[in-house]
Design an enzyme around this catalytic site. Structure first.
Site, PDB file in Angstrom:
ATOM      1  N   SER A 186       0.730  -1.052  -0.167  1.00 30.04           N
ATOM      2  CA  SER A 186       0.408   0.074  -0.229  1.00 30.04           C
ATOM      3  C   SER A 186       0.908   1.202  -0.341  1.00 30.04           C
ATOM      4  O   SER A 186       0.059   2.369  -0.549  1.00 30.04           O
ATOM      5  CB  SER A 186      -1.441   0.783   1.615  1.00 30.04           C
ATOM      6  OG  SER A 186       0.063  -0.542   2.275  1.00 30.04           O
ATOM      7  N   HIS A 214      -5.585  -4.309  -0.864  1.00 30.58           N
ATOM      8  CA  HIS A 214      -5.067  -3.540  -1.634  1.00 30.58           C
ATOM      9  C   HIS A 214      -5.365  -3.745  -3.442  1.00 30.58           C
ATOM     10  O   HIS A 214      -5.127  -2.987  -4.044  1.00 30.58           O
ATOM     11  CB  HIS A 214      -3.925  -2.718  -1.434  1.00 30.58           C
ATOM     12  CG  HIS A 214      -3.875  -1.973   0.079  1.00 30.58           C
ATOM     13  ND1 HIS A 214      -4.225   0.204  -0.780  1.00 30.58           N
ATOM     14  CD2 HIS A 214      -3.599  -1.740   0.675  1.00 30.58           C
ATOM     15  CE1 HIS A 214      -4.343   0.178   0.914  1.00 30.58           C
ATOM     16  NE2 HIS A 214      -4.023  -0.190   1.570  1.00 30.58           N
ATOM     17  N   LYS A 244     -12.183  -0.990   1.365  1.00 29.86           N
ATOM     18  CA  LYS A 244     -11.015  -0.423  -0.209  1.00 29.86           C
ATOM     19  C   LYS A 244     -11.936  -0.265  -1.819  1.00 29.86           C
ATOM     20  O   LYS A 244     -13.208   0.302  -0.782  1.00 29.86           O
ATOM     21  CB  LYS A 244      -9.611  -0.548   0.645  1.00 29.86           C
ATOM     22  CG  LYS A 244      -9.005  -0.674   1.204  1.00 29.86           C
ATOM     23  CD  LYS A 244      -7.847  -0.954   1.293  1.00 29.86           C
ATOM     24  CE  LYS A 244      -7.349  -0.951   2.307  1.00 29.86           C
ATOM     25  NZ  LYS A 244      -7.554  -1.613   4.181  1.00 29.86           N
TER      26      LYS A 244
END
Length: 396
Positions: A186, A214, A244
């Site tokens: 990330s 991610h 996310k």
């Protein structure tokens, strides 16, 4: 009466962080966390959100979340193992398994909970874990909680991984050995070398664990890093978040049915914490369905990511070696990175500085997270502001 020792420790520690440029100020957002946000009455182009696909404010998700409140209430009412497992949770887990290409899946309250839960449920003090040196803090904490021997290997260094795997196996000290890595890192935006990791794992009979927080929604046409490399049948544990790219809250682990059965009876966050709300479960299910139906949002994210990356690089910023839309602007000095972020704010861009201990000392950066919801006009304006401040502060 408050402890004098505690107050002394807290005051001195906070002062020390501020002196070294490592104290983080929290900026409450007024309203939704979209491509533009309001902080202290100021509208800003938002380049700090993990809301990669813009789904946190998607009308389709909002609608099903509202419906779930009407039909199922605002909370699950209990832990999953008593009567907190609603039909909506079952539906979500079936959809996750289909999305990730596995036999089954289990959902948790957060991605952090996933790593605390799954690693410690599978590994123990008789085992060893080979962990990438740049793995996320939740992986590190999950490994510590398991009490297994933690053997870090140099970031994405496959020679180092193979050597340490060989040494661990040949030592005969451990019952099980796991190799664990982020799918997408990330802070730098680089991708794990999963094909090589799987090859080494097969050579030494290692358990494979990929934290795809991610990567899900971003790689593999949305299905994640494991799907990106076509390794669904080779990775034992796929972990991801629903907070996310999915745009809601929660996390999950996907894998074989017997793995999920074991996690349901042994992972402590599942056993001792109330399930995510009905609205969150329903909205997450809807988001996954949208990703399985179309790559439109995924494709727009990558288009915007390339556009911003190329613009910053052309201006002369050091954007590292990112392979994903995550785009760091590496400043180096902690105080200068924080000042750069402050100037961006003053000019109309919200992009937070990232400093030690999140990244190594001397690699402080401003991290940019373009999303599918940004327009080209927003990105052009952000680039203009970056150019102005970069020249002003002698960064470019």
């Amino acid at each position: 009466m408050s402890s004098k020792i505690l107050n002394k420790f807290l005051n001195e520690s906070i002062a020390d962080l501020k002196e070294r440029g490592m104290y983080n100020e929290i900026d409450p957002v007024q309203g939704a966390n979209g491509p533009q946000i309001n902080i202290d009455g100021k509208q800003l182009i938002n380049l700090s959100s993990n809301n990669y696909l813009g789904l946190a404010t998607d009308e389709r998700l909002k609608q099903v979340a509202k419906e779930a409140v009407d039909t199922h209430g605002v909370g699950a009412g209990a832990v999953r193992t008593i009567n907190g497992t609603l039909d909506l949770h079952v539906e979500l887990e079936k959809r996750i398994a289909s999305f990730k290409g596995t036999e089954a899946a289990i959902s948790y309250q957060s991605g952090f909970n996933c790593n605390m839960a799954a690693i410690s449920a599978v590994m123990n003090k008789e085992d060893a874990i080979l962990s990438d040196a740049l793995n996320h803090a939740s992986i590190i904490d999950g490994c510590r909680l398991s009490k297994a021997k933690i053997i870090p290997f140099n970031h994405s260094d496959m020679e180092d991984l193979r050597q340490k795997a060989k040494e661990a196996v040949e030592s005969g000290q451990y019952k099980k050995i796991m190799v664990i890595t982020d799918g997408v890192f990330s802070m730098d935006g680089d991708i794990a070398k999963l094909p090589e990791i799987v090859e080494i794992a097969e050579e030494f009979d290692l358990i494979t664990y990929v934290d795809d927080a991610h990567g899900s929604g971003v790689l593999g046409k949305g299905a994640g890093t494991v799907k990106h490399f076509g390794l669904q049948d080779k990775v034992d544990l796929q972990m991801g978040t629903l907070s996310k790219a999915i745009g809601v809250i929660g996390g999950y682990v996907a894998g074989k049915q017997n793995l999920i059965d074991w996690l349901k009876v042994s992972s402590r966050p599942f056993l001792f914490s109330t399930a995510v709300s009905p609205a969150d479960a329903k909205a997450s299910t809807k988001a996954i369905e949208l990703l399985m139906e179309s790559t439109e949002l995924h494709d727009r994210l990558w288009e915007n990511g390339r556009y911003l990356k190329e613009g910053l690089k052309k201006l002369g910023f050091d954007i590292g070696n990112s392979e994903t839309p995550i785009t760091p602007c590496i400043i180096g000095d902690e105080k200068k990175a924080q000042q750069f972020s402050k100037r961006l704010f003053e000019e109309g861009v919200y992009a937070k500085s990232i400093v030690f201990p999140t990244v190594p000392r001397g690699t402080a950066r401003v991290r940019n997270m373009p999303t599918a919801a940004h327009t080209k006009e927003m990105l052009d304006k952000a680039l203009q502001i970056y150019e102005k401040i970069g020249k002003e502060m002698d960064v470019i």
